[in-house]
Write a protein that holds these residues in place. Structure first.
Motif, PDB file in Angstrom:
ATOM      1  N   UNK A 211      -0.415 -11.121  -4.775  1.00 53.67           N
ATOM      2  CA  UNK A 211       1.004 -10.918  -4.463  1.00 53.67           C
ATOM      3  C   UNK A 211       1.889 -11.143  -5.684  1.00 53.67           C
ATOM      4  N   UNK A 212       2.701 -10.140  -5.969  1.00 50.18           N
ATOM      5  CA  UNK A 212       3.615 -10.218  -7.096  1.00 50.18           C
ATOM      6  C   UNK A 212       3.004  -9.814  -8.413  1.00 50.18           C
ATOM      7  N   UNK A 213       1.688  -9.614  -8.447  1.00 54.88           N
ATOM      8  CA  UNK A 213       1.034  -9.223  -9.699  1.00 54.88           C
ATOM      9  C   UNK A 213       0.683  -7.739  -9.701  1.00 54.88           C
ATOM     10  N   UNK A 214      -0.025  -7.272  -8.663  1.00 56.73           N
ATOM     11  CA  UNK A 214      -0.335  -5.836  -8.595  1.00 56.73           C
ATOM     12  C   UNK A 214       0.173  -5.190  -7.307  1.00 56.73           C
ATOM     13  N   UNK A 215       0.924  -5.948  -6.529  1.00 59.18           N
ATOM     14  CA  UNK A 215       1.462  -5.439  -5.275  1.00 59.18           C
ATOM     15  C   UNK A 215       1.752  -6.585  -4.324  1.00 59.18           C
ATOM     16  N   UNK A 216       1.712  -6.279  -3.028  1.00 61.65           N
ATOM     17  CA  UNK A 216       2.048  -7.280  -2.018  1.00 61.65           C
ATOM     18  C   UNK A 216       1.244  -7.026  -0.751  1.00 61.65           C
ATOM     19  N   UNK A 217       0.923  -8.097  -0.047  1.00 66.18           N
ATOM     20  CA  UNK A 217       0.377  -7.972   1.292  1.00 66.18           C
ATOM     21  C   UNK A 217       1.517  -8.134   2.298  1.00 66.18           C
ATOM     22  N   UNK A 218       1.273  -7.668   3.528  1.00 66.47           N
ATOM     23  CA  UNK A 218       2.301  -7.769   4.564  1.00 66.47           C
ATOM     24  C   UNK A 218       1.645  -7.874   5.925  1.00 66.47           C
ATOM     25  N   UNK A 219       2.412  -8.369   6.875  1.00 59.77           N
ATOM     26  CA  UNK A 219       1.976  -8.461   8.261  1.00 59.77           C
ATOM     27  C   UNK A 219       2.159  -7.089   8.911  1.00 59.77           C
ATOM     28  N   UNK A 220       1.091  -6.459   9.410  1.00 61.09           N
ATOM     29  CA  UNK A 220       1.218  -5.107   9.958  1.00 61.09           C
ATOM     30  C   UNK A 220       1.921  -5.043  11.309  1.00 61.09           C
ATOM     31  N   UNK A 221       2.407  -6.176  11.769  1.00 68.31           N
ATOM     32  CA  UNK A 221       3.225  -6.205  12.988  1.00 68.31           C
ATOM     33  C   UNK A 221       4.671  -6.616  12.712  1.00 68.31           C
ATOM     34  N   UNK A 222       5.011  -6.765  11.429  1.00 70.25           N
ATOM     35  CA  UNK A 222       6.344  -7.236  11.045  1.00 70.25           C
ATOM     36  C   UNK A 222       6.999  -6.166  10.166  1.00 70.25           C
ATOM     37  N   UNK A 223       7.866  -5.358  10.783  1.00 73.23           N
ATOM     38  CA  UNK A 223       8.491  -4.261  10.057  1.00 73.23           C
ATOM     39  C   UNK A 223       9.297  -4.747   8.858  1.00 73.23           C
ATOM     40  N   UNK A 224      10.040  -5.831   9.028  1.00 72.99           N
ATOM     41  CA  UNK A 224      10.873  -6.335   7.934  1.00 72.99           C
ATOM     42  C   UNK A 224      10.017  -6.736   6.731  1.00 72.99           C
ATOM     43  N   UNK A 225       8.818  -7.235   6.985  1.00 74.72           N
ATOM     44  CA  UNK A 225       7.922  -7.637   5.905  1.00 74.72           C
ATOM     45  C   UNK A 225       7.529  -6.432   5.054  1.00 74.72           C
ATOM     46  N   UNK A 226       7.197  -5.324   5.708  1.00 78.38           N
ATOM     47  CA  UNK A 226       6.844  -4.117   4.960  1.00 78.38           C
ATOM     48  C   UNK A 226       8.062  -3.510   4.275  1.00 78.38           C
ATOM     49  N   UNK A 227       9.220  -3.552   4.905  1.00 75.30           N
ATOM     50  CA  UNK A 227      10.437  -3.036   4.267  1.00 75.30           C
ATOM     51  C   UNK A 227      10.697  -3.785   2.962  1.00 75.30           C
TER      52      UNK A 227
END
Length: 390
Positions: free
Chosen positions: A313-329
């Motif tokens: 996370x923060x180095x080559x991209x990010x992970x996110x919760x696939x049930x949390x729209x705001x997280x992916x946004x």
């Protein structure tokens, strides 16, 4: 080494392994139930047998499959048989064959399963423990799969990572070639100047309705100033996804190029700016390997097996919760704002996850397996194998 069907990824692994050992690649069926790959032409540096050239493995009776597996292995007389997991009928047939050759042949199980990729029950885990107990070593996708295999009774020193790899050099070189001729290729493939890319089958677990909704919310948060989204792939959900895009008023901001053959994949990766995989269930996610090898930053659901090993996370991209729209946004925004630096880190992080790692891990595990006592099948294990392979 047994696989249901040889796709490009299997051929890359078998080719690498053949540089270190004598390899027989056993392909159960000449076509895949999931992917419409066109088989690449040309000679290969390993011996290959296709058990059912004109049909799919699901069409084979258990008896025919067991007979063909036994005849093939009898002819080759391997010291090691590498099997694709513990559910596959061909793998179970190979285990039965090995059980008939006490003290002479060892099994290496190749697996990407992890504890969270499906519902678990006591009786299913009990059966798996007995099957894993017949294996002398395990080649797994990543750390989550390694922990799961340990939980099924395999010792840590019998397990190695490196099962889930792609031909990094192929994707890097061809993505770079696409960038060097970007205008012509964009025109031919009808691609926008910059875009987010996703690649998967259009089936429920890939979570594409969620991805489209999150993308629409991201565009709204940027007042429409956002890269388009290209959804590469095909499947049962395509009409519903196209209707969803239309209902959201996204128009050609979301594009559907369809299923793309292996030789054309690097162009789509090479001209993209970032990659996203939103699956709710994913044992690994080889498309993330492909994207990183092509130099893209990645947004990866934390339900994907590869997330723990490939995404920093923060180095080559990010992970996110696939049930949390705001997280992916939030992830869309962070990747868009720092794409170049994140993409360069991706290329560096994926470098060790190559077919050479697969080959070296397999060779090391073969030595471990041959040095250890041959596992003895209990009466319960034999009955279980025969019942599952029926």
């Amino acid at each position: 080494m047994i696989f249901d069907n040889f796709g490009p990824y299997h051929i890359a692994r078998l080719t690498a392994a053949s540089s270190l050992m004598t390899v027989l690649g056993v392909e159960v069926a000449g076509s895949s139930q999931d992917y419409a790959w066109v088989r690449p032409a040309g000679d290969r540096p390993f011996e290959q047998v296709t058990l059912f050239p004109d049909g799919r493995s699901a069409q084979a009776t258990p008896f025919d499959l067991a007979q063909k597996i036994a005849a093939t292995l009898d002819a080759f007389q391997p010291d090691i048989v590498a099997i694709p997991g513990w559910h596959d009928r061909a793998a179970l047939a190979a285990l039965l064959w090995v059980d008939s050759k006490p003290d002479t042949v060892r099994i290496i199980v190749m697996s990407e399963s992890n504890r969270d990729d499906g519902q678990r029950s006591f009786h299913k885990e009990f059966v798996k423990r007995h099957i894993v107990g017949l294996c002398s070593a395990g080649l797994v996708g990543g750390t989550r799969a390694a922990r799961y295999l340990e939980g099924l009774g395999m010792a840590p020193d019998q397990i190695a990572l490196g099962y889930d790899v792609v031909d990094n050099g192929y994707f890097a070189a061809h993505a770079a070639a696409a960038r060097s001729n970007a205008a012509a290729i964009r025109s031919r493939l009808n691609l926008p100047d910059d875009y987010f890319l996703s690649s998967c089958r259009f089936i429920p677990k890939k979570n594409l309705p969620f991805l489209i909704d999150a993308y629409a919310a991201f565009r709204a948060s940027r007042q429409g100033d956002a890269w388009p989204l290209v959804l590469m792939g095909d499947g049962e959900m395509r009409p519903a996804l196209e209707a969803q895009v239309a209902a959201l008023g996204l128009g050609d901001m979301v594009r559907f190029p369809g299923f793309v053959q292996y030789e054309s994949l690097p162009a789509y990766y090479g001209l993209a700016r970032a990659f996203v995989l939103a699956s709710t269930v994913e044992q690994w996610g080889l498309v993330v390997n492909e994207a990183m090898a092509s130099g893209l930053p990645v947004l990866v659901s934390n339900h994907c097996g590869c997330a723990a090993d490939l995404v920093v996370d923060g180095q080559n991209g990010f992970t996110f919760d696939p049930n949390d729209q705001a997280d992916l946004v939030r992830g869309f925004g962070a990747v868009a704002d720092h794409a170049a630096a994140l993409g360069a880190a991706s290329a560096a992080l994926i470098a060790p996850w190559s077919p050479d790692r697969f080959a070296n891990s397999l060779a090391a595990l073969a030595q471990v397996a041959l040095a250890a006592p041959s596992p003895r099948a209990s009466a319960i294990a034999r009955l279980t194998l025969r019942w599952l392979a029926r």
